[in-house]
Every structure is written in structure tokens, then in C-alpha cells.
Design a protein around this motif. Structure first.
Motif, PDB file in Angstrom:
ATOM      1  N   THR A 172       9.861 -20.458   6.549  1.00 49.34           N
ATOM      2  CA  THR A 172       9.970 -20.128   8.524  1.00 49.34           C
ATOM      3  C   THR A 172      11.287 -20.540   8.021  1.00 49.34           C
ATOM      4  O   THR A 172      10.814 -22.042   7.846  1.00 49.34           O
ATOM      5  CB  THR A 172       8.899 -20.441   9.186  1.00 49.34           C
ATOM      6  N   ALA A 219      13.489 -23.212  11.431  1.00 49.32           N
ATOM      7  CA  ALA A 219      13.359 -23.349  12.873  1.00 49.32           C
ATOM      8  C   ALA A 219      15.583 -23.627  12.966  1.00 49.32           C
ATOM      9  O   ALA A 219      16.357 -24.304  12.067  1.00 49.32           O
ATOM     10  CB  ALA A 219      13.198 -25.116  12.888  1.00 49.32           C
ATOM     11  N   THR A 259       9.946 -15.509  15.330  1.00 48.37           N
ATOM     12  CA  THR A 259       8.315 -14.780  14.500  1.00 48.37           C
ATOM     13  C   THR A 259       7.855 -14.798  15.798  1.00 48.37           C
ATOM     14  O   THR A 259       8.520 -15.262  16.997  1.00 48.37           O
ATOM     15  CB  THR A 259       7.664 -15.921  14.241  1.00 48.37           C
ATOM     16  N   SER A 264       7.200 -19.414  17.977  1.00 50.26           N
ATOM     17  CA  SER A 264       7.815 -20.945  18.220  1.00 50.26           C
ATOM     18  C   SER A 264       9.211 -20.194  18.973  1.00 50.26           C
ATOM     19  O   SER A 264       9.907 -19.216  18.355  1.00 50.26           O
ATOM     20  CB  SER A 264       8.275 -22.092  16.825  1.00 50.26           C
ATOM     21  N   ALA A 287      11.872 -19.994  15.967  1.00 52.55           N
ATOM     22  CA  ALA A 287      11.612 -20.514  14.801  1.00 52.55           C
ATOM     23  C   ALA A 287      12.209 -18.629  14.364  1.00 52.55           C
ATOM     24  O   ALA A 287      12.514 -18.137  14.922  1.00 52.55           O
ATOM     25  CB  ALA A 287      10.232 -20.299  14.577  1.00 52.55           C
ATOM     26  N   ARG A 292      12.380 -15.643  10.382  1.00 46.36           N
ATOM     27  CA  ARG A 292      12.272 -15.509   8.498  1.00 46.36           C
ATOM     28  C   ARG A 292      13.571 -14.737   8.424  1.00 46.36           C
ATOM     29  O   ARG A 292      14.127 -14.127   9.089  1.00 46.36           O
ATOM     30  CB  ARG A 292      11.076 -14.874   8.547  1.00 46.36           C
ATOM     31  N   GLN A 300      11.609 -24.748   8.641  1.00 53.03           N
ATOM     32  CA  GLN A 300       9.700 -25.365   9.004  1.00 53.03           C
ATOM     33  C   GLN A 300       9.048 -24.926   9.571  1.00 53.03           C
ATOM     34  O   GLN A 300       9.432 -24.265   9.773  1.00 53.03           O
ATOM     35  CB  GLN A 300      10.464 -26.674   9.946  1.00 53.03           C
ATOM     36  N   GLU A 310       5.748 -23.147  11.161  1.00 53.50           N
ATOM     37  CA  GLU A 310       6.270 -23.128  13.074  1.00 53.50           C
ATOM     38  C   GLU A 310       5.066 -23.501  13.693  1.00 53.50           C
ATOM     39  O   GLU A 310       5.553 -24.225  14.472  1.00 53.50           O
ATOM     40  CB  GLU A 310       6.121 -21.213  12.968  1.00 53.50           C
ATOM     41  N   GLN A 345       6.665 -26.727  14.316  1.00 51.82           N
ATOM     42  CA  GLN A 345       7.654 -27.082  15.252  1.00 51.82           C
ATOM     43  C   GLN A 345       6.962 -26.853  16.234  1.00 51.82           C
ATOM     44  O   GLN A 345       7.233 -27.845  17.242  1.00 51.82           O
ATOM     45  CB  GLN A 345       8.546 -25.723  15.552  1.00 51.82           C
ATOM     46  N   THR A 385       0.229 -19.901  11.033  1.00 55.96           N
ATOM     47  CA  THR A 385       0.922 -21.488  10.133  1.00 55.96           C
ATOM     48  C   THR A 385       0.028 -22.350   9.805  1.00 55.96           C
ATOM     49  O   THR A 385      -0.763 -21.612   9.452  1.00 55.96           O
ATOM     50  CB  THR A 385       0.681 -22.204  12.413  1.00 55.96           C
TER      51      THR A 385
END
Ligand SMILES: C[S@@+](CC[C@H](N)C(=O)[O-])C[C@H]1O[C@@H](n2cnc3c(N)ncnc32)[C@H](O)[C@@H]1O
Length: 456
Positions: free
Chosen positions: A191, A193, A208, A211, A214, A216, A236, A238, A241, A445
Motif C-alpha cells: 500500500t 500514500a 483502497t 485512507s 492510499a 495500490r 506506507q 493504510e 496513514q 491493514t
């Protein structure tokens, strides 16, 4: 060296380094793959073999012990690792049996001589005669308690099984234990950010659910995206985040607010807080006790314009030096890391219950020092990458006892939910606290815990 043989050798050598020198697989593997010149497919195989073997080591050791009629402690460590790698291929991958057996026998022979090769051959042929389901049944039959059975079958130490059950029970969901343990054994997708105000989510990326920053990648190398964006798009989890955003967005930022990230290394959340502070006009400072990790924080901060001073002190001293100073403080505390077992395959075998008391003592001291460094009205986020109640609910309850009416708890569940694109369905805690707990099996997560405390 390349091809499947190269992948197995890289996996074997990485597993050896993890066991011999306490190395971390996620740090070693990329270099080992590069040195071996593996292509993308072989690199993926090497990664799967390394992570899968390490994660499932508890189950495989029980199987090896049954198949060899001896405790694994009696097997030479390098030979044992070769056999574990073979068992993983036989029971959990589509690798052809003859390749799995022959190459593991060769690794064992090189590590321990002809006798070791013969031993590995006998054990792996015995293992290959039963199905994975049969082996799980055989292993389950050796358990002396239900928790031990769950631990053996899901490859988790019993103390972690119990800690997870208690943490799930704290939200009335003890029945989800096996789903959580299964999620720990699956490889998480990477994942990323996009730092707010500095980078967008790429058009080709998949969003995703939670967040707002976020995403992918459907394909491609995340590291290339990181370097191509000068770190403004970053890898990072999720959950991490959401933990940082819960603090930065719990209420509007007033111009000139002072923020502190007290335990910042390696700086993932620091970079996100710095981007948020930049938008809202807050001034961020960071601290990390380990100099090398403080260096990583400075590196992470290069992606955000503006200066964020990074000190290298014990967080307890750092906070005590600045009483009544900060509007927001992040205490992302050193913890057992039981919430990130998916990503750190060897971690479950490294920690023990004996580690918990010293950690919780440090967590309490860091959190109470942080409360003392808040201005009246200031907010501290107490975050752990662990759902263990001793590190989460109990630490916060102790701080309530210590500070009494001088602090109030905010609803971290509301703060996290407000930040999310979709309702994460965070469950109330039976202790009545406002703590937010994320879960791998429910939210995909890490199992991050977030509590928010305001100083009155
Ligand atoms: C969970 S990690 C923080 C992760 C970080 N916030 C991030 O998102 O990248 C905890 C950090 O606290 C540091 N640490 C441990 N003891 C500390 C102390 N007494 N004071 C300050 N930092 C400490 C550890 O070295 C580690 O880097």
C-alpha cells in the motif's frame, strides 16, 4: 545464478541469515535478489519461499518433528532450514514435488554433508506422502490444549494466540481469532500514500477503501514510483496513514500550532504529519532516540518542503524539556509489533511475553511525558502497531489514573472514521474507551491501535 534454483538458494541464504544473525528478511531480501540477478518472476518466488517458510515455521517444525521422529532442536540448524524450505514447497506451493525434494536435499547436503542429505531426503519423502490437510490433522493431534492446537495449526506462538483472543474479546469478537491468524499468514499487498498537497494518487492506481491518500499499484515497481516522485508517493500501510491522519485531522489546524512526533523513526508518519502541517500552517518537530533511525527520519522529510528539526533524545527527556508546549504530539510507541506480523515474517518467533513488561513501562513513561509536554487543550495520539491490551488499553487506563481530570479521552474511532472514505466499522471497546483498533482480517491493514487524549 538465476531461475528457480537461484530463487531457492536466495531464500535459503536469507532464512539462514535470519536465524543465524537475527537479520530481518524484508531488509536482506532485496539485496540478495539483486546480487543473484533474479528476474521479476524468480524474485517473486524467492520472496514467497522466504516469507512463507519463516511465517509457517511453527507448523513446519511440528511436521518435521513427526516425520523425522525427533525434536527439531536435535537437527543441525542449517539442515533444518533446508528441510523447512522443502516442507514449505511441498505443502504450500505448486512447486513440483521432485524439484522441492531434490533441491532441498542438495541444500542440506551442502550444509551438513552426505548424511544430512540422506536425512533431508527421508523426511521430505515422508512429508510428501500425506496431504497438507492430513499433516495439519496429525499436528493438531499432538496439541495438549486448544490454544496449542490453534498455535500449531496457524503457526503462531501460544502467547500471541491468547493476546489476540483477548484483544478481539475486548470488542466482543473473540470468534474472529482464526480469521485474524489466517490473515497474518497471507502476504499483504503493498500500500502506498500520496502525501497531501504534494502528490496525487496516480491515475492507473487502485484506491483502497479507507485512507483518502492510499492506493495500490495494479502492476509496476513501487520503489520506482517512490524515487520518481522524490518520496512524495511512499510505501506506507493504510493503518499507519489513518493513525497519523486521525491526529492531524481530529480538529481544524490553527495557524502556528506546534506539533511533535516523539518516536519518529524511520519517519513514515513524520513525513505525512509534515505534509499535513505544511497545509495547515503548523510547525512540526521530530525526535528519535536511535541515531541511524533519526537519519532515516531526516531522509523521509526531504520529500516535504520546509524545515523539521529532528532531535536524537530519549523521548521521555525530550518531552520533559518542553512542558506545556505542543498542540499535538504523536507517540507512536516502541511496541511488540504484533500488529504487523503479516509484513515481518520472523517477528512472531523473536518476541516473547518477557518483552512485554519493559515495553509497557516505557510506553507509559513516554505517554505521560507527552501529556506533560502538551499545552492545555493540546492532543496526544498514542499509537501502537500492536493490539495487545497490555500495550494499548492498559497503558491508556494507567495514564487516566495518573492524570485524572487533567486529561479527557476523545473518540479515536470517530476521528479515524471521519478521515476515511468509507466507514471502517470500528467497534466499541468493552472498557468504554474511545480507542480505535484496526485489524488485518477486517480492514486489510496492520493491527494499529489509536487513542486520543486531550489535556485540559
Ligand atoms: C513504532 S516505531 C515508530 C514508527 C514511526 N512513527 C513511523 O511511522 O515510521 C517506534 C520508534 O521509537 C523509537 N524509540 C524507542 N525508544 C524510544 C525512546 N525512549 N524515545 C524515543 N524514541 C524511542 C524506536 O527506535 C522506533 O524508531
Amino acid at each position: 545464478m538465476s531461475g528457480a534454483t537461484g530463487s531457492r538458494r536466495v531464500a535459503f541464504e536469507t532464512i539462514r541469515a535470519v536465524h543465524e544473525s537475527d537479520a530481518y528478511a524484508n531488509l536482506l531480501l532485496p539485496t540478495a535478489i539483486r546480487r543473484a540477478g533474479l528476474d521479476t518472476a524468480d524474485a517473486a518466488l524467492a520472496t514467497e519461499l522466504t516469507y512463507g517458510t519463516l511465517r509457517r515455521q511453527g507448523t513446519y517444525d511440528a511436521i518435521i518433528s513427526l516425520a523425522s521422529d525427533r525434536p527439531v532442536s536435535d537437527i543441525e540448524p542449517a539442515v533444518l532450514d533446508a528441510v523447512r524450505l522443502g516442507v514449505h514447497q511441498l505443502l504450500s506451493t505448486r512447486v513440483a514435488s521432485h524439484a522441492a525434494v531434490n533441491e532441498s536435499v542438495e541444500l542440506a547436503r551442502r550444509a551438513g554433508g552426505r548424511g544430512a542429505g540422506g536425512f533431508a531426503n527421508a523426511v521430505l519423502r515422508r512429508v510428501s506422502r500425506d496431504t497438507p490437510g492430513d499433516w495439519l490433522s496429525h499436528v493438531a493431534e499432538t496439541a495438549r490444549s486448544d490454544d496449542e492446537r490453534i498455535g500449531l495449526v496457524t503457526s503462531h506462538p501460544v502467547w500471541i494466540v491468547r493476546a489476540f483472543r483477548r484483544a478481539l474479546a475486548a470488542e466482543g469478537r473473540a470468534g474472529e481469532l482464526e480469521a485474524l491468524l489466517a490473515a497474518d499468514n497471507a502476504s499483504p499487498r503493498v500500500t502506498m500514500a500520496a502525501l497531501p498537497g504534494l502528490a496525487d494518487i496516480p491515475a492507473r492506481a487502485r484506491r483502497t477503501p479507507y485512507s483518502p491518500i492510499a492506493f495500490r499499484l495494479a502492476s509496476g515497481d513501487p520503489e520506482q514510483l517512490v524515487s520518481g516522485s522524490a518520496g512524495r508517493r511512499r510505501v506506507q500501510d493504510e493503518g499507519s496513514q489513518l493513525a497519523a491522519l486521525a491526529l492531524s485531522r481530529v480538529e481544524p489546524i490553527r495557524d502556528g500550532e506546534k506539533w511533535l512526533d516523539l518516536c519518529a523513526g524511520p519517519g513514515g508518519k513524520t513525513a505525512l504529519l509534515a505534509a499535513e502541517a505544511r497545509i495547515g500552517g503548523a510547525r512540526l518537530e521530530a525526535n528519535e532516540i536511535v541515531p541511524a533511525r533519526a537519519g532515516l527520519v531526516r531522509q523521509a522529510l526531504r520529500s516535504v518542503p520546509g524545515r523539521v528539526p529532528v532531535s536524537e533524545l530519549d523521548g521521555r527527556t525530550r518531552a520533559a524539556e518542553s512542558p506545556d508546549t505542543y498542540d499535538r504530539i504523536l507517540v507512536d510507541a516502541p511496541c511488540t509489533g504484533l500488529g504487523a506480523l503479516r509484513r515481518r515474517p520472523e517477528a512472531r518467533w523473536r518476541k516473547s511475553p518477557a518483552d512485554v513488561p519493559a515495553l509497557t513501562q516505557l510506553q507509559r513513561e513516554l505517554l505521560t511525558a507527552a501529556v506533560g509536554a502538551l499545552r492545555p487543550g493540546g492532543i496526544v495520539a498514542y499509537v501502537t502497531c500492536s493490539p495487545h491490551l497490555a500495550e494499548t488499553a492498559t497503558v491508556v487506563a494507567d495514564i487516566h489514573r495518573e492524570w485524572g481530570d487533567a486529561i479527557e479521552e476523545l473518540s479515536a474511532r470517530d476521528a479515524v472514521t471521519q478521515v476515511c472514505d468509507n466507514d471502517p466499522g470500528l467497534l466499541p471497546q468493552t472498557d468504554g474507551s474511545g480507542r480505535a483498533q484496526l485489524w488485518p482480517h477486517r480492514h486489510n491493514t496492520d493491527a494499529m491501535s489509536v487513542s486520543l487524549l486531550r489535556r485540559r
